[in-house]
Design a protein around this motif. Structure first.
Motif, PDB file in Angstrom:
ATOM      1  N   GLU A  36       0.832  -1.217   0.000  1.00 47.02           N
ATOM      2  CA  GLU A  36       0.000   0.000   0.000  1.00 47.02           C
ATOM      3  C   GLU A  36       0.859   1.256   0.000  1.00 47.02           C
ATOM      4  O   GLU A  36       0.587   2.239   0.714  1.00 47.02           O
ATOM      5  CB  GLU A  36      -0.963  -0.004   1.190  1.00 47.02           C
ATOM      6  N   ALA A  37       1.899   1.253  -0.816  1.00 39.79           N
ATOM      7  CA  ALA A  37       2.818   2.385  -0.898  1.00 39.79           C
ATOM      8  C   ALA A  37       2.208   3.510  -1.726  1.00 39.79           C
ATOM      9  O   ALA A  37       1.462   3.278  -2.670  1.00 39.79           O
ATOM     10  CB  ALA A  37       4.144   1.945  -1.514  1.00 39.79           C
ATOM     11  N   THR A  38       2.553   4.739  -1.384  1.00 41.75           N
ATOM     12  CA  THR A  38       2.151   5.900  -2.181  1.00 41.75           C
ATOM     13  C   THR A  38       3.079   6.027  -3.392  1.00 41.75           C
ATOM     14  O   THR A  38       4.101   5.335  -3.488  1.00 41.75           O
ATOM     15  CB  THR A  38       2.243   7.182  -1.347  1.00 41.75           C
ATOM     16  N   GLY A  39       2.744   6.954  -4.297  1.00 45.03           N
ATOM     17  CA  GLY A  39       3.614   7.204  -5.435  1.00 45.03           C
ATOM     18  C   GLY A  39       4.979   7.691  -4.995  1.00 45.03           C
ATOM     19  O   GLY A  39       6.007   7.315  -5.565  1.00 45.03           O
ATOM     20  N   ALA A  40       5.012   8.541  -3.977  1.00 43.13           N
ATOM     21  CA  ALA A  40       6.282   9.056  -3.465  1.00 43.13           C
ATOM     22  C   ALA A  40       7.132   7.934  -2.871  1.00 43.13           C
ATOM     23  O   ALA A  40       8.361   7.893  -3.046  1.00 43.13           O
ATOM     24  CB  ALA A  40       6.030  10.136  -2.416  1.00 43.13           C
ATOM     25  N   GLN A  41       6.506   6.998  -2.154  1.00 47.18           N
ATOM     26  CA  GLN A  41       7.239   5.860  -1.598  1.00 47.18           C
ATOM     27  C   GLN A  41       7.745   4.939  -2.713  1.00 47.18           C
ATOM     28  O   GLN A  41       8.870   4.425  -2.643  1.00 47.18           O
ATOM     29  CB  GLN A  41       6.356   5.096  -0.625  1.00 47.18           C
ATOM     30  N   SER A  42       6.916   4.732  -3.740  1.00 47.11           N
ATOM     31  CA  SER A  42       7.359   3.938  -4.888  1.00 47.11           C
ATOM     32  C   SER A  42       8.574   4.588  -5.543  1.00 47.11           C
ATOM     33  O   SER A  42       9.521   3.905  -5.944  1.00 47.11           O
ATOM     34  CB  SER A  42       6.231   3.788  -5.912  1.00 47.11           C
ATOM     35  N   ALA A  43       8.542   5.928  -5.638  1.00 48.59           N
ATOM     36  CA  ALA A  43       9.680   6.646  -6.209  1.00 48.59           C
ATOM     37  C   ALA A  43      10.935   6.408  -5.378  1.00 48.59           C
ATOM     38  O   ALA A  43      12.031   6.230  -5.925  1.00 48.59           O
ATOM     39  CB  ALA A  43       9.369   8.134  -6.285  1.00 48.59           C
ATOM     40  N   MET A  44      10.802   6.390  -4.056  1.00 48.13           N
ATOM     41  CA  MET A  44      11.948   6.111  -3.187  1.00 48.13           C
ATOM     42  C   MET A  44      12.518   4.733  -3.470  1.00 48.13           C
ATOM     43  O   MET A  44      13.741   4.549  -3.544  1.00 48.13           O
ATOM     44  CB  MET A  44      11.530   6.197  -1.718  1.00 48.13           C
ATOM     45  N   ALA A  45      11.634   3.736  -3.641  1.00 54.19           N
ATOM     46  CA  ALA A  45      12.089   2.372  -3.897  1.00 54.19           C
ATOM     47  C   ALA A  45      12.793   2.275  -5.246  1.00 54.19           C
ATOM     48  O   ALA A  45      13.869   1.668  -5.354  1.00 54.19           O
ATOM     49  CB  ALA A  45      10.903   1.413  -3.840  1.00 54.19           C
ATOM     50  N   PHE A  46      12.197   2.877  -6.281  1.00 50.14           N
ATOM     51  CA  PHE A  46      12.825   2.829  -7.602  1.00 50.14           C
ATOM     52  C   PHE A  46      14.128   3.617  -7.639  1.00 50.14           C
ATOM     53  O   PHE A  46      15.057   3.268  -8.368  1.00 50.14           O
ATOM     54  CB  PHE A  46      11.855   3.357  -8.663  1.00 50.14           C
ATOM     55  N   SER A  47      14.208   4.672  -6.843  1.00 46.12           N
ATOM     56  CA  SER A  47      15.417   5.499  -6.830  1.00 46.12           C
ATOM     57  C   SER A  47      16.625   4.765  -6.259  1.00 46.12           C
ATOM     58  O   SER A  47      17.760   5.216  -6.455  1.00 46.12           O
ATOM     59  CB  SER A  47      15.170   6.777  -6.015  1.00 46.12           C
ATOM     60  N   THR A  48      16.396   3.665  -5.584  1.00 45.55           N
ATOM     61  CA  THR A  48      17.541   2.902  -5.077  1.00 45.55           C
ATOM     62  C   THR A  48      18.416   2.419  -6.232  1.00 45.55           C
ATOM     63  O   THR A  48      19.617   2.224  -6.064  1.00 45.55           O
ATOM     64  CB  THR A  48      17.080   1.690  -4.241  1.00 45.55           C
ATOM     65  N   GLN A  49      17.809   2.223  -7.426  1.00 44.49           N
ATOM     66  CA  GLN A  49      18.604   1.876  -8.609  1.00 44.49           C
ATOM     67  C   GLN A  49      19.609   2.986  -8.901  1.00 44.49           C
ATOM     68  O   GLN A  49      20.774   2.719  -9.229  1.00 44.49           O
ATOM     69  CB  GLN A  49      17.696   1.686  -9.819  1.00 44.49           C
ATOM     70  N   SER A  50      19.163   4.231  -8.782  1.00 43.32           N
ATOM     71  CA  SER A  50      20.039   5.370  -9.056  1.00 43.32           C
ATOM     72  C   SER A  50      21.148   5.474  -8.010  1.00 43.32           C
ATOM     73  O   SER A  50      22.304   5.737  -8.357  1.00 43.32           O
ATOM     74  CB  SER A  50      19.215   6.659  -9.076  1.00 43.32           C
ATOM     75  N   TRP A  51      20.803   5.281  -6.739  1.00 39.26           N
ATOM     76  CA  TRP A  51      21.846   5.319  -5.712  1.00 39.26           C
ATOM     77  C   TRP A  51      22.867   4.209  -5.933  1.00 39.26           C
ATOM     78  O   TRP A  51      24.067   4.410  -5.745  1.00 39.26           O
ATOM     79  CB  TRP A  51      21.220   5.214  -4.322  1.00 39.26           C
ATOM     80  N   GLY A  52      22.375   3.037  -6.358  1.00 47.02           N
ATOM     81  CA  GLY A  52      23.303   1.954  -6.682  1.00 47.02           C
ATOM     82  C   GLY A  52      24.213   2.319  -7.831  1.00 47.02           C
ATOM     83  O   GLY A  52      25.418   2.019  -7.814  1.00 47.02           O
ATOM     84  N   ALA A 347      25.512   9.517 -15.239  1.00 50.90           N
ATOM     85  CA  ALA A 347      24.612  10.621 -15.561  1.00 50.90           C
ATOM     86  C   ALA A 347      23.186  10.144 -15.801  1.00 50.90           C
ATOM     87  O   ALA A 347      22.225  10.790 -15.369  1.00 50.90           O
ATOM     88  CB  ALA A 347      25.125  11.362 -16.798  1.00 50.90           C
ATOM     89  N   THR A 348      23.036   8.996 -16.482  1.00 56.42           N
ATOM     90  CA  THR A 348      21.701   8.528 -16.863  1.00 56.42           C
ATOM     91  C   THR A 348      21.053   7.714 -15.752  1.00 56.42           C
ATOM     92  O   THR A 348      20.058   8.140 -15.160  1.00 56.42           O
ATOM     93  CB  THR A 348      21.784   7.705 -18.162  1.00 56.42           C
ATOM     94  N   TYR A 349      21.595   6.533 -15.476  1.00 63.22           N
ATOM     95  CA  TYR A 349      21.006   5.673 -14.445  1.00 63.22           C
ATOM     96  C   TYR A 349      21.161   6.258 -13.044  1.00 63.22           C
ATOM     97  O   TYR A 349      20.385   5.915 -12.150  1.00 63.22           O
ATOM     98  CB  TYR A 349      21.638   4.279 -14.493  1.00 63.22           C
ATOM     99  N   GLY A 350      22.144   7.144 -12.883  1.00 66.17           N
ATOM    100  CA  GLY A 350      22.320   7.775 -11.586  1.00 66.17           C
ATOM    101  C   GLY A 350      21.504   9.045 -11.455  1.00 66.17           C
ATOM    102  O   GLY A 350      20.368   9.026 -10.972  1.00 66.17           O
ATOM    103  N   VAL A 351      22.041  10.154 -11.954  1.00 65.61           N
ATOM    104  CA  VAL A 351      21.415  11.469 -11.755  1.00 65.61           C
ATOM    105  C   VAL A 351      20.065  11.581 -12.461  1.00 65.61           C
ATOM    106  O   VAL A 351      19.055  11.981 -11.857  1.00 65.61           O
ATOM    107  CB  VAL A 351      22.366  12.583 -12.247  1.00 65.61           C
ATOM    108  N   GLY A 352      20.014  11.236 -13.760  1.00 66.40           N
ATOM    109  CA  GLY A 352      18.785  11.402 -14.530  1.00 66.40           C
ATOM    110  C   GLY A 352      17.620  10.606 -13.977  1.00 66.40           C
ATOM    111  O   GLY A 352      16.504  11.131 -13.797  1.00 66.40           O
ATOM    112  N   MET A 353      17.856   9.338 -13.696  1.00 65.59           N
ATOM    113  CA  MET A 353      16.779   8.487 -13.193  1.00 65.59           C
ATOM    114  C   MET A 353      16.389   8.864 -11.772  1.00 65.59           C
ATOM    115  O   MET A 353      15.216   8.738 -11.394  1.00 65.59           O
ATOM    116  CB  MET A 353      17.211   7.021 -13.243  1.00 65.59           C
ATOM    117  N   LEU A 354      17.345   9.339 -10.980  1.00 66.12           N
ATOM    118  CA  LEU A 354      17.039   9.768  -9.613  1.00 66.12           C
ATOM    119  C   LEU A 354      16.025  10.920  -9.642  1.00 66.12           C
ATOM    120  O   LEU A 354      15.029  10.908  -8.913  1.00 66.12           O
ATOM    121  CB  LEU A 354      18.318  10.202  -8.895  1.00 66.12           C
ATOM    122  N   ILE A 355      16.280  11.889 -10.505  1.00 64.68           N
ATOM    123  CA  ILE A 355      15.339  13.001 -10.670  1.00 64.68           C
ATOM    124  C   ILE A 355      14.014  12.490 -11.232  1.00 64.68           C
ATOM    125  O   ILE A 355      12.931  12.858 -10.769  1.00 64.68           O
ATOM    126  CB  ILE A 355      15.925  14.079 -11.600  1.00 64.68           C
TER     127      ILE A 355
END
Length: 409
Positions: A36-52, A347-355
């Motif tokens: 039952e995650a919100t869109g913002a929480q889903s964004a946090m989960a997907f953003s872990t790819q960018s941090w990686g 630049a892409t998988y990191g910064v771009g996708m994080l934004i």
């Protein structure tokens, strides 16, 4: 290359991308329904790819390349990943899930470079051999999508029963297998260097001097910007298809990977016929078309629009990102090619996708009406943004010839 080594490398690629496709495609649907995650929480989960992706160059450049065989650290990371993935399968709320997915992505993203390192070191002619090895990774992603749908985990009934948690169990098993198998791969020791490398050289950031070239700077900025609409695709497509009650959504998304293979074969033809600028523009305008098809299609009489939108993935990805890798390689010096690819990946998988994931999460939450989303409005945003990036690149990037497989394009 010996047949046994070819088999080893092909299986390594198959498992590497089976693991990624086995949970990442349905992550958004799992988060919304199971946790039952919100869109913002889903964004946090997907953003872990960018941090990686941001941390990966430091793992590879400062640790793996200097102290350990590539195949050994690959094995350790996948065994750690198997544990983290299993823990993810057992969670029932987002607060418990997030630390595991963050840890997992920090472990997984460096393995994308490691499998390439292991493969390239065994090849006498990488330009001839690598494509035939790498295609097994795409096949692995496709097989994972087929398995999820054929097992009914992404069906309406399966989602209601919480069966998408099985994707993490499946991936944990595959990760454990690859972890053990990695220790049997051909030995890939660190490359000894006669000169001491700086921190920037070790992490691949030494290639930042390439941004002095105006054309490459325009390409670099465009690469970051186009990843913002790309994030919408990764984060929202599976929940979108599921909410529209399309049957076998994960299997249908695999059409995108099949398209990727087909357009990869056509890419050299387009590069030689149209040149690098037009090929990159084809890739960007395909993003605009894809999101408009998503915005105005449906799961009934206009379902063909959604299928076409998914099938455009080959043009969207190959014509911009793969062409971009070729362009980057052509602009880098002979001793700077790996660092240059690392910079564009950061630049892409990191910064771009994080934004992009953050923006996608905010817009998705804004257009949640009751329990359903206003998907038409949501998809218009990335379509419009991709159109702006297209116009920016069209005007600012000056056409130029580059060397591709011995020919000017």
């Amino acid at each position: 290359m010996k047949p046994y080594v070819r088999f080893q490398l092909s299986l390594m690629m198959f498992l590497e991308f089976f693991i990624w496709g086995g949970w990442f495609v349905t992550l958004g649907t799992f988060l919304g329904n199971n946790l039952e995650a919100t869109g913002a929480q889903s964004a946090m989960a997907f953003s872990t790819q960018s941090w990686g992706a941001i941390i990966a160059p430091f793992v590879i450049g400062l640790i793996a390349d200097k102290f350990f065989n590539a195949e050994r650290i690959l094995g350790v990371l996948h065994l750690a990943g198997a544990f983290l993935m299993y823990q993810m399968s057992q969670t029932t709320d987002f607060a418990a899930f997030y630390p595991y997915v963050l840890g997992y992505m920090i472990a997984y993203m460096p393995t994308l470079a490691l499998v390439n390192s292991v493969a390239f070191r065994q090849m006498k002619n990488p330009s001839k051999d690598f494509g035939w090895i790498r295609v097994f990774g795409t096949i692995g992603w496709i097989v994972a999508g087929f398995a999820i749908s054929l097992l009914g985990w992404d069906s309406q009934e399966g989602i209601q029963e919480g069966l998408l948690s099985n994707t993490f169990t499946m991936t944990a098993i595959a990760s454990a297998i690859l972890g053990v198998f990695s220790f049997l791969l051909p030995k890939t020791p660190p490359v000894k260097s006669d000169k001491e490398q700086s921190l920037l050289e070790k992490t691949g950031l030494s290639s930042i001097t390439m941004l002095k070239n105006k054309n490459f700077l325009i390409f670099f900025i465009s690469s970051i910007l186009i990843c913002i609409p790309l994030a919408f695709y990764y984060q929202n497509t599976n929940p979108f298809l599921t909410e529209l009650k399309m049957e076998n959504p994960t299997l249908k998304q695999s059409i995108g990977q099949i398209s990727e293979v087909l357009f990869m074969l056509l890419l050299p033809v387009f590069l030689l016929r149209f040149g690098i600028k037009k090929t990159l523009l084809f890739g960007m305008i395909a993003w605009v078309l894809r999101y408009l098809l998503f915005a105005f299609g449906n799961a009934d009489e206009l379902s063909f629009m959604l299928i076409i939108g998914i099938a455009l993935h080959g043009i969207c990805y190959d014509f911009f990102f793969v062409s971009g890798q070729i362009y980057t390689d052509s602009k880098a010096g002979s001793d700077n090619k790996s660092a240059a690819q690392g910079l564009i990946t950061l630049a892409t998988y990191g910064v771009g996708m994080l934004i992009g994931f953050w923006v996608a999460g905010q817009i998705t939450d804004t257009y949640l009406i009751g329990e359903l989303h206003d998907w038409r409005t949501i998809w218009v945003y990335p379509a419009g943004f991709a159109a702006l990036v297209f116009l920016f690149f069209l005007i600012a990037f000056k056409n130029e010839k580059i060397e591709y497989k011995g020919e000017k394009v």
